[in-house]
Design a protein around this motif. Structure first.
Motif, PDB file in Angstrom:
ATOM      1  N   UNK A   1       0.840  -1.195   0.000  1.00 45.51           N
ATOM      2  CA  UNK A   1       0.000   0.000   0.000  1.00 45.51           C
ATOM      3  C   UNK A   1       0.876   1.246   0.000  1.00 45.51           C
ATOM      4  N   UNK A   2       1.952   1.230   0.783  1.00 43.59           N
ATOM      5  CA  UNK A   2       2.884   2.364   0.826  1.00 43.59           C
ATOM      6  C   UNK A   2       3.525   2.579  -0.543  1.00 43.59           C
ATOM      7  N   UNK A   3       3.904   1.504  -1.227  1.00 44.91           N
ATOM      8  CA  UNK A   3       4.500   1.615  -2.561  1.00 44.91           C
ATOM      9  C   UNK A   3       3.486   2.188  -3.556  1.00 44.91           C
ATOM     10  N   UNK A   4       2.253   1.709  -3.469  1.00 47.29           N
ATOM     11  CA  UNK A   4       1.193   2.216  -4.351  1.00 47.29           C
ATOM     12  C   UNK A   4       0.978   3.705  -4.083  1.00 47.29           C
ATOM     13  N   UNK A   5       0.896   4.053  -2.805  1.00 47.17           N
ATOM     14  CA  UNK A   5       0.682   5.446  -2.445  1.00 47.17           C
ATOM     15  C   UNK A   5       1.829   6.321  -2.946  1.00 47.17           C
ATOM     16  N   UNK A   6       3.059   5.878  -2.786  1.00 47.36           N
ATOM     17  CA  UNK A   6       4.214   6.638  -3.279  1.00 47.36           C
ATOM     18  C   UNK A   6       4.143   6.827  -4.789  1.00 47.36           C
ATOM     19  N   UNK A   7       3.720   5.785  -5.481  1.00 48.09           N
ATOM     20  CA  UNK A   7       3.575   5.867  -6.931  1.00 48.09           C
ATOM     21  C   UNK A   7       2.489   6.877  -7.309  1.00 48.09           C
ATOM     22  N   UNK A   8       1.399   6.885  -6.565  1.00 44.86           N
ATOM     23  CA  UNK A   8       0.310   7.826  -6.832  1.00 44.86           C
ATOM     24  C   UNK A   8       0.742   9.275  -6.558  1.00 44.86           C
ATOM     25  N   UNK A   9       1.568   9.459  -5.533  1.00 42.75           N
ATOM     26  CA  UNK A   9       2.099  10.794  -5.242  1.00 42.75           C
ATOM     27  C   UNK A   9       2.951  11.270  -6.421  1.00 42.75           C
ATOM     28  N   UNK A  10       3.757  10.371  -6.989  1.00 39.38           N
ATOM     29  CA  UNK A  10       4.586  10.727  -8.150  1.00 39.38           C
ATOM     30  C   UNK A  10       3.704  11.095  -9.347  1.00 39.38           C
ATOM     31  N   UNK A  11       2.613  10.354  -9.533  1.00 36.20           N
ATOM     32  CA  UNK A  11       1.683  10.644 -10.633  1.00 36.20           C
ATOM     33  C   UNK A  11       1.036  12.008 -10.415  1.00 36.20           C
ATOM     34  N   UNK A  12       0.629  12.303  -9.190  1.00 36.72           N
ATOM     35  CA  UNK A  12       0.025  13.599  -8.874  1.00 36.72           C
ATOM     36  C   UNK A  12       1.004  14.736  -9.174  1.00 36.72           C
ATOM     37  N   UNK A  13       2.262  14.532  -8.829  1.00 35.60           N
ATOM     38  CA  UNK A  13       3.290  15.544  -9.122  1.00 35.60           C
ATOM     39  C   UNK A  13       3.434  15.753 -10.620  1.00 35.60           C
ATOM     40  N   UNK A  14       3.391  14.663 -11.362  1.00 35.39           N
ATOM     41  CA  UNK A  14       3.517  14.759 -12.810  1.00 35.39           C
ATOM     42  C   UNK A  14       2.335  15.536 -13.407  1.00 35.39           C
ATOM     43  N   UNK A  15       1.128  15.277 -12.901  1.00 39.28           N
ATOM     44  CA  UNK A  15      -0.051  16.009 -13.377  1.00 39.28           C
ATOM     45  C   UNK A  15       0.119  17.498 -13.087  1.00 39.28           C
TER      46      UNK A  15
ATOM     47  N   UNK B   1      -7.861   7.780 -10.535  1.00 37.17           N
ATOM     48  CA  UNK B   1      -9.245   7.402 -10.220  1.00 37.17           C
ATOM     49  C   UNK B   1      -9.397   5.894 -10.088  1.00 37.17           C
ATOM     50  N   UNK B   2      -8.755   5.140 -10.979  1.00 35.59           N
ATOM     51  CA  UNK B   2      -8.829   3.679 -10.897  1.00 35.59           C
ATOM     52  C   UNK B   2      -8.199   3.171  -9.605  1.00 35.59           C
ATOM     53  N   UNK B   3      -7.058   3.741  -9.247  1.00 38.46           N
ATOM     54  CA  UNK B   3      -6.395   3.337  -8.004  1.00 38.46           C
ATOM     55  C   UNK B   3      -7.285   3.633  -6.809  1.00 38.46           C
ATOM     56  N   UNK B   4      -7.923   4.783  -6.845  1.00 38.45           N
ATOM     57  CA  UNK B   4      -8.818   5.139  -5.750  1.00 38.45           C
ATOM     58  C   UNK B   4     -10.026   4.205  -5.684  1.00 38.45           C
ATOM     59  N   UNK B   5     -10.569   3.849  -6.854  1.00 37.36           N
ATOM     60  CA  UNK B   5     -11.722   2.943  -6.884  1.00 37.36           C
ATOM     61  C   UNK B   5     -11.354   1.539  -6.407  1.00 37.36           C
ATOM     62  N   UNK B   6     -10.169   1.082  -6.776  1.00 35.06           N
ATOM     63  CA  UNK B   6      -9.785  -0.295  -6.460  1.00 35.06           C
ATOM     64  C   UNK B   6      -9.164  -0.440  -5.078  1.00 35.06           C
ATOM     65  N   UNK B   7      -8.437   0.566  -4.619  1.00 39.80           N
ATOM     66  CA  UNK B   7      -7.736   0.421  -3.339  1.00 39.80           C
ATOM     67  C   UNK B   7      -8.007   1.587  -2.403  1.00 39.80           C
ATOM     68  N   UNK B   8      -8.988   2.383  -2.732  1.00 37.51           N
ATOM     69  CA  UNK B   8      -9.262   3.604  -1.975  1.00 37.51           C
ATOM     70  C   UNK B   8      -9.442   3.413  -0.490  1.00 37.51           C
TER      71      UNK B   8
ATOM     72  N   UNK C   1      -6.288  11.224   2.263  1.00 37.30           N
ATOM     73  CA  UNK C   1      -5.962  12.424   1.491  1.00 37.30           C
ATOM     74  C   UNK C   1      -5.924  12.145  -0.011  1.00 37.30           C
ATOM     75  N   UNK C   2      -5.817  10.895  -0.394  1.00 39.29           N
ATOM     76  CA  UNK C   2      -5.696  10.542  -1.816  1.00 39.29           C
ATOM     77  C   UNK C   2      -6.926  10.991  -2.597  1.00 39.29           C
ATOM     78  N   UNK C   3      -8.118  10.730  -2.058  1.00 41.20           N
ATOM     79  CA  UNK C   3      -9.347  11.112  -2.763  1.00 41.20           C
ATOM     80  C   UNK C   3      -9.455  12.633  -2.863  1.00 41.20           C
TER      81      UNK C   3
END
Length: 162
Positions: free
Chosen positions: A13-27, A51-58, A64-66
């Protein structure tokens, strides 16, 4: 054994969250500067991933992710709102040079990021595009008025000098 699985799960979950933070930065980085087709397509695909990550693992991700997804969309809509205000001003001033770029960016946004726009922003873009089209149709009339005005001023100036 159960503790080991929980630790692995938390680590995943921490790895997924870190990856999502990187994606948010890129956006966020992509959102700076003028909007291009490639930027818009990339932003759309990254938001879809978020959105998919939030739907599947939200339920397992930090809360704070949502809200981060919401704030990304809100920031994009703020940028669109600013662009449309400038476009509306350009239409009022008949600033065809500035309007060319704004028309292009508005069309890109409407084409590729429409699903992330507020209804209000979507309507404003469509209204501005219609107003611009109407202005473009009246362009010959504007040129005629300008020309007549210039000649009248020249004639008045010539009359005053003679």
């Amino acid at each position: 054994s159960n503790q080991i699985r929980q630790k692995k799960f938390k680590k995943s979950i921490k790895m997924i969250d870190d990856s999502l933070v990187a994606i948010e930065s890129e956006v966020s980085e992509l959102s700076y500067g003028p909007m291009t087709k490639n930027k818009a397509l990339k932003i759309a695909s990254l938001i879809t991933i978020l959105e998919q990550a939030n739907n599947e693992a939200g339920d397992h991700l930090p809360r704070t992710r949502k809200s981060k997804i919401f704030s990304i969309k809100q920031a994009m809509n703020n940028k669109v709102d600013n662009l449309q205000r400038r476009m509306s001003d350009g239409i009022k001033r008949s600033d065809f040079v500035a309007l060319a770029g704004m028309h292009h960016r508005s069309t890109i946004i409407l084409t590729h990021l429409k699903q992330y726009l507020t209804t209000r922003n979507e309507n404003i873009i469509e209204q501005n595009l219609e107003r611009l089209l109407s202005l473009e149709r009246s362009f010959p009339h504007i040129v005629t008025k300008f020309t007549e005005s210039s000649f009248m001023k020249s004639a008045e100036l010539e009359e005053m000098l003679t």
